[in-house]
Design a protein around this motif. Sequence first.
Motif, mmCIF file in Angstrom:
data_model
loop_
_atom_site.group_PDB
_atom_site.id
_atom_site.type_symbol
_atom_site.label_atom_id
_atom_site.label_comp_id
_atom_site.label_asym_id
_atom_site.label_seq_id
_atom_site.Cartn_x
_atom_site.Cartn_y
_atom_site.Cartn_z
ATOM 1 N N GLY A 247 38.204 39.767 39.404
ATOM 2 C CA GLY A 247 37.960 38.348 39.663
ATOM 3 C C GLY A 247 38.930 37.428 38.953
ATOM 4 O O GLY A 247 39.220 36.327 39.430
ATOM 5 N N LEU A 248 39.444 37.860 37.818
ATOM 6 C CA LEU A 248 40.392 37.043 37.054
ATOM 7 C C LEU A 248 41.825 37.128 37.566
ATOM 8 O O LEU A 248 42.656 36.274 37.242
ATOM 9 N N GLN A 249 42.132 38.128 38.379
ATOM 10 C CA GLN A 249 43.510 38.323 38.833
ATOM 11 C C GLN A 249 44.126 37.097 39.506
ATOM 12 O O GLN A 249 45.292 36.783 39.241
ATOM 13 N N PRO A 250 43.397 36.365 40.339
ATOM 14 C CA PRO A 250 44.021 35.191 40.964
ATOM 15 C C PRO A 250 44.370 34.075 39.974
ATOM 16 O O PRO A 250 45.082 33.139 40.325
ATOM 17 N N LEU A 251 43.874 34.178 38.757
ATOM 18 C CA LEU A 251 44.185 33.168 37.748
ATOM 19 C C LEU A 251 45.460 33.498 36.969
ATOM 20 O O LEU A 251 45.940 32.676 36.190
ATOM 21 N N ALA A 252 45.986 34.687 37.177
ATOM 22 C CA ALA A 252 47.200 35.102 36.460
ATOM 23 C C ALA A 252 48.368 34.210 36.863
ATOM 24 O O ALA A 252 48.581 33.926 38.033
ATOM 25 N N THR A 253 49.126 33.791 35.871
ATOM 26 C CA THR A 253 50.285 32.931 36.132
ATOM 27 C C THR A 253 51.610 33.627 35.866
ATOM 28 O O THR A 253 52.661 33.076 36.133
ATOM 29 N N GLY A 254 51.542 34.853 35.348
ATOM 30 C CA GLY A 254 52.763 35.603 35.071
ATOM 31 C C GLY A 254 52.593 37.071 35.433
ATOM 32 O O GLY A 254 51.467 37.569 35.567
ATOM 33 N N ILE A 255 53.711 37.760 35.561
ATOM 34 C CA ILE A 255 53.695 39.160 35.987
ATOM 35 C C ILE A 255 52.962 40.041 34.976
ATOM 36 O O ILE A 255 52.148 40.880 35.352
ATOM 37 N N TRP A 256 53.238 39.867 33.684
ATOM 38 C CA TRP A 256 52.616 40.733 32.685
ATOM 39 C C TRP A 256 51.121 40.482 32.575
ATOM 40 O O TRP A 256 50.338 41.415 32.377
ATOM 41 N N GLU A 257 50.731 39.251 32.691
ATOM 42 C CA GLU A 257 49.307 38.909 32.681
ATOM 43 C C GLU A 257 48.613 39.563 33.889
ATOM 44 O O GLU A 257 47.541 40.160 33.767
ATOM 45 N N PHE A 258 49.248 39.454 35.047
ATOM 46 C CA PHE A 258 48.719 40.053 36.266
ATOM 47 C C PHE A 258 48.649 41.573 36.123
ATOM 48 O O PHE A 258 47.634 42.193 36.454
ATOM 49 N N ALA A 259 49.707 42.171 35.596
ATOM 50 C CA ALA A 259 49.737 43.626 35.413
ATOM 51 C C ALA A 259 48.628 44.075 34.460
ATOM 52 O O ALA A 259 47.993 45.113 34.689
ATOM 53 N N ALA A 260 48.381 43.313 33.408
ATOM 54 C CA ALA A 260 47.312 43.661 32.467
ATOM 55 C C ALA A 260 45.942 43.608 33.143
ATOM 56 O O ALA A 260 45.096 44.487 32.923
ATOM 57 N N LEU A 261 45.727 42.600 33.974
ATOM 58 C CA LEU A 261 44.447 42.486 34.685
ATOM 59 C C LEU A 261 44.276 43.607 35.711
ATOM 60 O O LEU A 261 43.200 44.204 35.816
ATOM 61 N N VAL A 262 45.329 43.906 36.437
ATOM 62 C CA VAL A 262 45.286 44.999 37.416
ATOM 63 C C VAL A 262 45.070 46.326 36.693
ATOM 64 O O VAL A 262 44.233 47.145 37.097
ATOM 65 N N GLY A 263 45.802 46.543 35.623
ATOM 66 C CA GLY A 263 45.649 47.775 34.845
ATOM 67 C C GLY A 263 44.270 47.906 34.227
ATOM 68 O O GLY A 263 43.670 48.983 34.242
ATOM 69 N N GLY A 264 43.752 46.816 33.697
ATOM 70 C CA GLY A 264 42.407 46.840 33.120
ATOM 71 C C GLY A 264 41.344 47.159 34.152
ATOM 72 O O GLY A 264 40.415 47.927 33.895
ATOM 73 N N ALA A 265 41.473 46.571 35.331
ATOM 74 C CA ALA A 265 40.523 46.856 36.408
ATOM 75 C C ALA A 265 40.621 48.317 36.835
ATOM 76 O O ALA A 265 39.608 48.977 37.084
ATOM 77 N N SER A 266 41.828 48.838 36.886
ATOM 78 C CA SER A 266 42.016 50.246 37.240
ATOM 79 C C SER A 266 41.422 51.160 36.179
ATOM 80 O O SER A 266 40.825 52.191 36.493
ATOM 81 N N LEU A 267 41.568 50.769 34.925
ATOM 82 C CA LEU A 267 40.980 51.532 33.829
ATOM 83 C C LEU A 267 39.454 51.558 33.954
ATOM 84 O O LEU A 267 38.825 52.613 33.837
ATOM 85 N N GLY A 268 38.860 50.404 34.200
ATOM 86 C CA GLY A 268 37.404 50.344 34.387
ATOM 87 C C GLY A 268 36.949 51.207 35.549
ATOM 88 O O GLY A 268 35.938 51.916 35.470
ATOM 89 N N ASN A 269 37.703 51.173 36.619
ATOM 90 C CA ASN A 269 37.401 51.991 37.784
ATOM 91 C C ASN A 269 37.480 53.474 37.438
ATOM 92 O O ASN A 269 36.606 54.263 37.801
ATOM 93 N N ALA A 270 38.529 53.851 36.728
ATOM 94 C CA ALA A 270 38.715 55.257 36.357
ATOM 95 C C ALA A 270 37.615 55.750 35.424
ATOM 96 O O ALA A 270 37.242 56.922 35.460
ATOM 97 N N VAL A 271 37.082 54.861 34.596
ATOM 98 C CA VAL A 271 36.003 55.244 33.680
ATOM 99 C C VAL A 271 34.668 55.361 34.427
ATOM 100 O O VAL A 271 33.861 56.242 34.139
ATOM 101 N N SER A 272 34.447 54.513 35.407
ATOM 102 C CA SER A 272 33.155 54.519 36.101
ATOM 103 C C SER A 272 33.012 55.635 37.125
ATOM 104 O O SER A 272 31.937 56.208 37.282
ATOM 105 N N MET A 273 34.057 55.960 37.830
ATOM 106 C CA MET A 273 33.942 56.861 38.979
ATOM 107 C C MET A 273 33.542 58.304 38.658
ATOM 108 O O MET A 273 32.840 58.922 39.453
#
Length: 166
Positions: free
Chosen positions: A96-122
Amino acid sequence: SREWTEALGLLRRPALQGLGSVVFMNGFSQGAMPVTIILYGIEVLGMSSSEIGGLLTATVLLMVGVSRPATRLSDSVANRKSIMVPALAATALLNGLQPLATGIWEFAALVGGASLGNAVSMPSISPLVLDATTDSERATALAMRQTAQDIGTLLGASTMGVVATQ
């Protein structure tokens, strides 16, 4: 037929309804993710094709790297939901926070964090499905789990494609 009757019976169980919903939404997110990452990265953040490819590759590598320790963690706790639910909540928040990212690294951190959460839950999903079924129901329940994910993936990608076109 007997298979349809068994499947409908499984769909009536609240535990399997909840797990099926989680799996469907996960599939939807996985189908939508490449579309949304590419469009947001290129149109809003001005990312190059190489940067987008690198982000998607890093995301997959992160999920592969976390899969085994997450599975071990899931197997070590008495209640798998104690891992799965917070990880799903974190994934949803970070997505949900990804559209608020204003820079590439911020966006990458949000995408990576979401992927990490997904990998932990599945890794907790299939064992929870198995816990909620009898030996004779397991093959049908696991097939339904995979079908829910596949349908979610198809709908996620196509929905995001239609939304982006509009």
